[in-house]
Design an enzyme around this catalytic site. Structure first.
Site, PDB file in Angstrom:
ATOM      1  N   ALA A 187       0.802  -1.236   0.000  1.00 55.25           N
ATOM      2  CA  ALA A 187       0.000   0.000   0.000  1.00 55.25           C
ATOM      3  C   ALA A 187       0.827   1.276   0.000  1.00 55.25           C
ATOM      4  O   ALA A 187       0.259   2.365   0.037  1.00 55.25           O
ATOM      5  CB  ALA A 187      -0.986   0.022   1.160  1.00 55.25           C
ATOM      6  N   ALA A 188       2.160   1.182  -0.072  1.00 59.81           N
ATOM      7  CA  ALA A 188       2.971   2.405  -0.088  1.00 59.81           C
ATOM      8  C   ALA A 188       2.601   3.296  -1.277  1.00 59.81           C
ATOM      9  O   ALA A 188       2.466   4.513  -1.134  1.00 59.81           O
ATOM     10  CB  ALA A 188       4.454   2.054  -0.130  1.00 59.81           C
ATOM     11  N   GLY A 189       2.436   2.679  -2.450  1.00 55.36           N
ATOM     12  CA  GLY A 189       2.046   3.451  -3.626  1.00 55.36           C
ATOM     13  C   GLY A 189       0.646   4.037  -3.493  1.00 55.36           C
ATOM     14  O   GLY A 189       0.381   5.145  -3.961  1.00 55.36           O
ATOM     15  N   ASP A 190      -0.244   3.295  -2.858  1.00 58.75           N
ATOM     16  CA  ASP A 190      -1.612   3.791  -2.657  1.00 58.75           C
ATOM     17  C   ASP A 190      -1.625   4.987  -1.714  1.00 58.75           C
ATOM     18  O   ASP A 190      -2.348   5.964  -1.936  1.00 58.75           O
ATOM     19  CB  ASP A 190      -2.497   2.677  -2.086  1.00 58.75           C
ATOM     20  CG  ASP A 190      -2.632   1.500  -3.032  1.00 58.75           C
ATOM     21  OD1 ASP A 190      -2.541   1.714  -4.254  1.00 58.75           O
ATOM     22  OD2 ASP A 190      -2.820   0.371  -2.541  1.00 58.75           O
TER      23      ASP A 190
END
Length: 300
Positions: free
Chosen positions: A249-252
């Site tokens: 979820a880092a990109g999210d």
């Protein structure tokens, strides 16, 4: 009316922390198990809400306990209930995640109700899209739904931000409607057809995407940071240095935070710096939505 509309997926994530991600045919003994809320659309919407954005989330869940729990959780996060749709007779989306000792992950998704989010569902919220400042989408719902929503938004002046994940080719119609596209290195290679081994390669790939029709490009480069490219040139925004535990979820989180900063009037470079801080906090924690920071944490 909300400033930010997120259209996308809702999943329940089943994650196991292991020393290494298994090879085909291999069984490994893992450690900590977590069941958390996930889905790219949901992660981005929750990130935007926690970071202070005025946001609505359009998604579809199944009529099962996972869907009921997800809808209740999103309402608690401050997302309007009327856009959290239910598809009867269909299971909710699920994701199986393995996270290794370095924080890298391997994910398999069963889309479930996410695959039923249709252009007709988008038409129901047309007024909200037309009144919003930003529309944020990804590719865990049908492509025809993404293209339809982008067309509505672009025609009304709403700025369309696309996080092209999981990686997929963009139609000419879709890319022409994009204010901003935010691929990672792998996704950008697929979209541009150019290999990226250096910052200069990334600049060339971004230029190719802009030639194809996207007005602005931000390429996320992991520990290198992000490359922000506009008609005026490219700026490398360095990543915050942290010890990663789980990159899920880092990109999210980056995309949700980016939308919040833009909605507050920041430039793309300023917004990327804000988003970088948010995603840096998220990778120091396990899970998807369980890792998303609140605004007060960034300000500290």
């Amino acid at each position: 009316m909300s400033k930010i509309i997120v259209i996308g997926s809702s999943n329940t994530d089943l994650a196991i922390k292991t020393d290494s991600i298994p090879e085909p045919g291999e069984t490994v003994i893992g450690g900590k198990f977590m069941m958390t809320a996930g889905g790219k659309g949901a992660n981005q919407a929750v990130a935007a809400a926690r970071l202070g954005g005025d946001v609505a989330f359009v998604t579809k869940v199944g009529d099962d306990m996972f869907g009921d729990e997800s809808r209740a959780r999103y309402v608690k996060e401050g997302l309007p209930e009327k856009f959290l749709l239910v598809e009867k007779g269909t299971p909710s989306g699920m994701a199986l995640i393995t996270v290794d000792a370095k924080g890298e992950n391997c994910i398999v998704v069963a889309p479930g109700a996410n695959n039923t989010l249709s252009p007709a569902d988008v038409d129901v919220v047309r007024g909200e899209i037309e009144a919003a400042e930003y529309l944020l989408m990804q590719f865990e719902v049908p492509m025809e739904t993404v293209e339809h929503a982008a067309e509505i938004a672009a025609a009304s002046g709403t700025k369309v931000i696309l996080n092209p994940a999981p990686a997929a080719k963009l139609s000419e119609k879709l890319i022409a409607n994009l204010y901003l596209v935010t691929p990672n290195r792998t996704e950008c290679q697929l979209l541009s057809g150019l290999r990226i081994d250096s910052d200069e390669d990334a600049r060339r790939a971004a230029a190719r995407l802009m030639e194809m029709g996207a007005r602005n490009v931000i390429i996320t480069l992991g520990s290198r940071g992000s490359l922000v490219c506009t008609a005026d040139g490219c700026t490398l925004v360095e990543a915050c240095r942290v010890e990663a535990v789980d990159t899920t979820a880092a990109g999210d989180v980056f995309n949700g935070a980016l939308c919040v900063a833009l909605s507050e009037g920041r430039t793309l470079v300023e917004a990327a710096r804000f988003a970088s801080r948010a995603s840096a906090i998220s990778v120091t924690r396990m899970g998807a939505q369980s890792s998303i920071p609140y605004r007060a944490e960034l300000e500290r």
